[in-house]
Design a protein around this motif. Sequence first.
Motif, PDB file in Angstrom:
ATOM      1  N   LEU A  85       1.911   6.786  -2.105  1.00 21.54           N
ATOM      2  CA  LEU A  85       2.380   7.631  -1.217  1.00 21.54           C
ATOM      3  C   LEU A  85       3.516   8.392  -1.894  1.00 21.54           C
ATOM      4  O   LEU A  85       4.119   9.289  -1.344  1.00 21.54           O
ATOM      5  CB  LEU A  85       2.699   6.985   0.018  1.00 21.54           C
TER       6      LEU A  85
ATOM      7  N   GLY B 150       0.826  -1.194   0.020  1.00 17.97           N
ATOM      8  CA  GLY B 150       0.051   0.140   0.029  1.00 17.97           C
ATOM      9  C   GLY B 150       0.633   1.349   0.010  1.00 17.97           C
ATOM     10  O   GLY B 150       0.227   2.245   0.307  1.00 17.97           O
ATOM     11  N   GLY B 151       2.210   1.117  -0.228  1.00 20.46           N
ATOM     12  CA  GLY B 151       2.965   2.216   0.063  1.00 20.46           C
ATOM     13  C   GLY B 151       3.231   3.085  -1.212  1.00 20.46           C
ATOM     14  O   GLY B 151       3.642   4.100  -1.441  1.00 20.46           O
TER      15      GLY B 151
ATOM     16  N   HIS C 213      -0.976   3.078  10.592  1.00 19.91           N
ATOM     17  CA  HIS C 213       0.152   1.946  10.718  1.00 19.91           C
ATOM     18  C   HIS C 213       0.756   2.092  12.056  1.00 19.91           C
ATOM     19  O   HIS C 213       1.685   1.379  12.564  1.00 19.91           O
ATOM     20  CB  HIS C 213       0.897   1.924   9.687  1.00 19.91           C
TER      21      HIS C 213
ATOM     22  N   ASP D  33      -1.700  10.461   7.289  1.00 18.62           N
ATOM     23  CA  ASP D  33      -2.974   9.345   7.608  1.00 18.62           C
ATOM     24  C   ASP D  33      -2.382   8.087   7.735  1.00 18.62           C
ATOM     25  O   ASP D  33      -3.011   7.330   8.325  1.00 18.62           O
ATOM     26  CB  ASP D  33      -3.959   9.826   6.706  1.00 18.62           C
ATOM     27  N   TRP D  34      -1.509   7.867   6.770  1.00 16.81           N
ATOM     28  CA  TRP D  34      -1.224   6.358   6.528  1.00 16.81           C
ATOM     29  C   TRP D  34      -0.633   5.859   7.629  1.00 16.81           C
ATOM     30  O   TRP D  34      -0.317   4.808   8.235  1.00 16.81           O
ATOM     31  CB  TRP D  34      -0.357   6.104   5.133  1.00 16.81           C
TER      32      TRP D  34
ATOM     33  N   THR E  35       6.530  10.957  -1.092  1.00 16.48           N
ATOM     34  CA  THR E  35       5.808  11.417   0.062  1.00 16.48           C
ATOM     35  C   THR E  35       5.899  12.984   0.315  1.00 16.48           C
ATOM     36  O   THR E  35       5.016  13.248   0.888  1.00 16.48           O
ATOM     37  CB  THR E  35       6.761  10.621   1.522  1.00 16.48           C
TER      38      THR E  35
ATOM     39  N   ARG F 297      -1.778  12.453   3.197  1.00 17.20           N
ATOM     40  CA  ARG F 297      -1.979  11.330   2.917  1.00 17.20           C
ATOM     41  C   ARG F 297      -1.106  10.468   3.440  1.00 17.20           C
ATOM     42  O   ARG F 297      -1.173   9.229   4.506  1.00 17.20           O
ATOM     43  CB  ARG F 297      -2.036  10.826   1.441  1.00 17.20           C
TER      44      ARG F 297
END
Lengths: 238, 342
Positions: A148, A144-145, A165, A160-161, A151, A157
């Motif tokens: 992003l 799921g990275g 985690h 939030d990520w 970054t 975002r």
Amino acid sequence: MTNDGGWFDRFVDSLPERGWFKFLSTYVVVPYWVWRDPKPKLPGGPRASAQPSENVQRMMNLIMPLKDSSPIGRAKAALAIAQNVDEIFAGLDNVGTVHTARFLLLDDYICMISVYDGDFSNYIRDFIATIGSVFDEVVSLVEGGDDLIPTTHNVERFIDWVHAHDLFQAPDFPTDLFGLQDTASGRSPDSPPHELRSLPRELILQLNANPNISLGGGYRAYPGFSAAQVRGKFGVGW
Amino acid sequence: MEDPGIAERLVDSLVRPDGSPKKRPVHTIGIGATGSFLASHVARDYCISKHFQGTETPVTVRFSNGSGSAVQHDGWSDVRGMATRFHLDDGTATDLIAMTLPEFFTPTPETFLDFALAAKPAKFSRESPWRKILDMLKLTPPMRDPYPGETVRPDEGAMRFADRNGYAQLAVFQAAAIGAPASYDRASYHAVHTFVITAPDGTRRWVRFTWQPIAGVLDTNPNAPPEDVYLQDKLRERLALAPARFSLMMSIGEIGDAFDDPTRPWPPHRVRVMMGTLTLDTVVKDQEADCERLSFNPGLLTDGIEPSGDLVLRARKDVYEISSKRRGAVPCPFSRSQANDE
């Protein structure tokens, strides 16, 4: 403790340690309660607090699932950190509010464990500003990275990520779990009060929603003081 | 106190059917020891009280089981007490009353009266095996099996009270599982209430105190049959071998903390200061005269330490005094002199 309630009572007392009862509990009883009383996943990281000592030495336990958890995938993650040690250390110096930080490879996860002062979002912003390129490398290895990267262009975002985690931090006082669950479910905390004996069940159900948690706020050898105060006291500040 | 009769009613409410009018209504079984307190080198920076100035202060300590039963059951799960009297060099004294439970059950004397009545030890039925199975299927712990010889207990009443009053839940939950220490000198004791201390520069701080055993905290095995009599012998054996020591840790409260509510412990992240070391080296020879008849009182304070606005702390001063009079103890220091009064 001595049990003089007879053989059947002793047998019942022994049930929690019997394999078939553990099986029944794991695959029937707990799933039934999860279905009947599902708990929302509680948010990670320290909770908002007005007290100064709650805003220093805060914990981040960032647990990120590796895309490839084979030895080769794990070696790639290790290299991503090892090749950027200078950048990480210089970045942490520049952030200035970090007491300790380290990366771990733990089962199928790469973890960043750190202790920092101040606001969580600002901490992550500072991090991206100073070592964003390292984080790009790390999140490229994480499920799921990809979305992003970079970054530095996806700061909110990414915050939030990271929050999602970061491990939920169990309250220092066990009965506070009731209020946290109420709040997450949109109810007024502890109003009305919960049945006290239901607390173990509430914990079990919460651990179903948050399988990995931090157990309490942890011990601090010099509580209440920021990294800047400690550096200042010892004359090594920057 | 607003209700002048509540202290009397509180003492009445605490009396157990298996207690004794000649003894304390709670913390009935105890043992005294003596030694000294030596303040740390930083203590005087925080508090002007005499015992924090760095010279050795003689102390008398009474350890106790929390129960009001006159029959000794050391191995039963119970809160333990540690009452410490500092004998100051001007002939006055100050007390610090602490217990192994880190918080109190209720925030006010009135609610404590309600709690004491609701949790008055009463006859109970052993939970049936079928009920235990039902509890397990509900993922709730069965009620504790009775100890051998246990006929009354507060557990059921306390639990029902906590189900109706959220403020009591933490204390009832922790008290239910508190266990028994391996020795009186292997437990941490919390003074629970907030006090206001004054520093030499006039700074006033809202603080809470905890005694931490230097030998470490150690409980007995909760799954082993409990011994009824061992804690006093352990202390005697321990002090015959070597002194027992405790650190006095002080947490400094911050704006927003529960200064006046003893049901809310402060998080462990507050600034802590090590205020000194207590060394106990002698068991009191005449326990009846020099310990059991002593009247400790959490309201017995000295210059530099004041009570906070905690209503329970203020009420305890009267409750202890009434209890002392009823059992014919050495008159409470408040009765002799108001020199130490707030």
